[in-house]
Design an enzyme around this catalytic site. Structure first.
Site, PDB file in Angstrom:
ATOM      1  N   HIS A 174       0.830  -1.218   0.000  1.00 42.46           N
ATOM      2  CA  HIS A 174       0.000   0.000   0.000  1.00 42.46           C
ATOM      3  C   HIS A 174       0.854   1.253   0.000  1.00 42.46           C
ATOM      4  CE1 HIS A 174       0.170   1.149   4.386  1.00 42.46           C
ATOM      5  NE2 HIS A 174       0.258  -0.146   4.607  1.00 42.46           N
ATOM      6  N   ASP A 193       6.103   1.302   6.988  1.00 44.27           N
ATOM      7  CA  ASP A 193       4.684   1.028   6.726  1.00 44.27           C
ATOM      8  C   ASP A 193       4.113   2.039   5.729  1.00 44.27           C
ATOM      9  OD1 ASP A 193       2.073   0.250   6.821  1.00 44.27           O
ATOM     10  OD2 ASP A 193       1.696   0.969   8.850  1.00 44.27           O
ATOM     11  N   GLU A 227      -5.196   2.128   2.403  1.00 41.94           N
ATOM     12  CA  GLU A 227      -5.188   0.896   3.218  1.00 41.94           C
ATOM     13  C   GLU A 227      -5.442   1.213   4.681  1.00 41.94           C
ATOM     14  OE1 GLU A 227      -3.341  -2.240   5.848  1.00 41.94           O
ATOM     15  OE2 GLU A 227      -2.823  -0.140   5.688  1.00 41.94           O
ATOM     16  N   GLU A 228      -4.825   2.311   5.134  1.00 41.79           N
ATOM     17  CA  GLU A 228      -4.820   2.605   6.575  1.00 41.79           C
ATOM     18  C   GLU A 228      -6.187   3.007   7.121  1.00 41.79           C
ATOM     19  OE1 GLU A 228      -2.422   1.772   8.248  1.00 41.79           O
ATOM     20  OE2 GLU A 228      -0.501   2.178   7.276  1.00 41.79           O
ATOM     21  N   ASP A 255       3.416  -5.867   3.560  1.00 43.68           N
ATOM     22  CA  ASP A 255       3.084  -4.700   4.363  1.00 43.68           C
ATOM     23  C   ASP A 255       4.098  -4.629   5.502  1.00 43.68           C
ATOM     24  OD1 ASP A 255       1.964  -2.549   5.585  1.00 43.68           O
ATOM     25  OD2 ASP A 255      -0.081  -3.378   5.700  1.00 43.68           O
ATOM     26  N   HIS A 331       2.883   4.159  12.239  1.00 47.88           N
ATOM     27  CA  HIS A 331       1.803   5.156  12.314  1.00 47.88           C
ATOM     28  C   HIS A 331       2.181   6.394  13.143  1.00 47.88           C
ATOM     29  CE1 HIS A 331      -1.197   1.642  11.454  1.00 47.88           C
ATOM     30  NE2 HIS A 331      -0.394   1.891  10.447  1.00 47.88           N
TER      31      HIS A 331
HETATM   32 ZN   LIG Z   1       0.646  -0.968   6.432  1.00 42.58          ZN
END
Ligand SMILES: [Zn+2]
Ligand SMILES: *[C@@H]1O[C@H](CO)[C@@H](O)[C@H](O)[C@H]1NC(C)=O
Ligand SMILES: *[C@@H]1O[C@H](CO)[C@@H](O)[C@H](O)[C@H]1NC(C)=O
Ligand SMILES: *[C@@H]1O[C@H](CO)[C@@H](O)[C@H](O)[C@H]1NC(C)=O
Length: 365
Positions: A174, A193, A227-228, A255, A331
């Site tokens: 992603h 990520d 995606e998130e 991922d 994140h």
């Molecule tokens: Zn991810």
């Protein structure tokens, strides 16, 4: 942002119908969204409710736009090999694996404040990435790079290397990122990520596209938007493929590939994945890398493989480790390039390349 301005102009000129549609749909959160957090747990939630789920680390899918009549549909199961057999075609390709392209693309990604799907940054980062991907395969006959437009500003991107058959092996990652404390405005380099999944796919693509291999089946590279926030990009694409009964053999989703445990092992995801293809994946890791594998599960819908699985297709996911939250930077604003193990990341080039070619097969003519 001067750098991609010419490309943006190109896009607007040739896709003005599309652009108008995007302007009209800038905020998918103007009304509540249907969010699923478990097999039978669905709720209509506002943007702030959804951002609270992200903050708390809850896994969810946004199923507002999904046609549920497709969900229980099982696609035709196409043949996959029981074990690796194409070592002689595959191993020579490994001598061309390098961290040069992965480093350059990750450095470019890090220049975006974030790649949040519903923002200008999110859109511009996907246009920039499309340009990078296009330059990797420029001049190679038959290879297509196309944006997939959604009802939000960020595009997904699909690259296709055609084989003799239209049966298709998908390698995916992603392209969006998120800062869980402030999704819309926070800094989210999103390097592990999932910048590390994106650049592994680009390195595999570079090597395959410039090789002399004649593929039997087609290989596609998918870079998903959104995606998130509940697997939005992959859900749109998997449902489109399912509706059209596209012959997808299997999806391999990457991922996060750059933050190993000590000692490093490859995590093998066991939920929302296909057992037969997963057995092939374990054998590929042991045949084509010097790493051991360890099974793990992530709970409900932790990445885009779940969109394929739910649309009735096979999926597999090799993880950077057997831990779901092993990377403490995930994140946040500190998910940057300084945390990436390129040595570990490059093992996933071997894995994804070998998996794609073993499943696609090669032909003499
Ligand atoms: Zn991810
Ligand atoms: C979201 O979380 C914040 C802080 O934890 C809380 O004050 C707020 O009420 C929550 N919002 C919703 C819509 O649940
Ligand atoms: C390695 O990749 C480059 C293109 O990126 C290509 O020009 C070269 O021929 C490849 N070398 C081998 C040994 O495949
Ligand atoms: C090529 O793909 C077709 C369709 O899946 C299959 O029937 C055939 O055996 C494959 N041939 C090779 C050489 O892999």
């Amino acid at each position: 942002m001067l750098f991609y301005a010419p490309f943006l102009a190109f896009f607007v000129v040739f896709h003005c119908g599309l652009a108008a549609r995007i302007q009209g749909n800038l905020d998918i959160y103007a009304s509540k969204r249907l969010i699923q957090t478990g097999p039978s747990d669905k709720k209509w939630l506002t943007k702030n409710d959804i951002f609270n789920l992200s903050r708390s680390g809850t896994k969810f899918r946004d199923i507002t736009d999904i046609d549920s009549s497709l969900i229980s549909l099982r696609q035709k199961q196409l043949h996959i090999p029981d074990q690796p057999s194409l070592q002689q075609a595959i191993k020579p390709l490994f001598t061309n694996i390098s961290d040069a392209l992965p480093r350059r693309v990750l450095e470019g990604m890090a220049k975006f404040h974030n790649r949040f799907f519903n923002s200008r940054n999110g859109r511009e980062s996907s246009l920039w990435l499309q340009q990078q991907i296009t330059s990797v395969v420029a001049g190679i006959g038959g290879v297509e790079v196309v944006p997939f437009v959604h009802s939000f500003p960020q595009n997904s991107i699909i690259t296709k290397i055609p084989g003799r058959s239209d049966e298709t092996v998908i390698l995916s990652a992603h392209l969006d990122s998120i800062n869980k404390f402030d999704p819309e405005h926070g800094s989210a380099p999103g390097i592990d990520d999932d910048g590390t999944g994106v650049v592994v796919l680009m390195e595999v693509m570079r090597i395959l596209a410039s090789s002399q291999l004649k593929l039997n089946r087609t290989i596609e590279f998918h870079f998903y938007a959104g995606e998130e926030v509940g697997l939005l990009g992959s859900a749109d694409i998997a449902h489109m493929y399912a509706k059209a009964m596209r012959p997808v053999v299997v999806d391999l989703q990457l991922d996060m590939t750059g933050f190993p445990t000590s000692p490093p092992v490859v995590g093998i995801l066991t939920d929302n994945t296909d057992p037969g293809s997963t057995s092939l994946l374990r054998q590929i890791v042991s045949e084509y890398t010097d790493l051991k594998t360890q099974d793990f599960s992530c709970g409900y819908a932790c990445s885009d493989h779940a969109s394929w699985f739910e649309a009735g297709y096979r999926a597999v996911l090799p993880g950077e480790s057997p831990l779901v939250t092993g990377n403490p930077h995930m994140h946040t604003s500190s998910d940057d390039i300084s945390t990436v193990s390129f040595q570990h990341l490059l093992h996933y080039v071997n894995i994804a390349l070998a998996f794609a070619v073993e499943v696609a097969g090669v032909t003499g003519s």
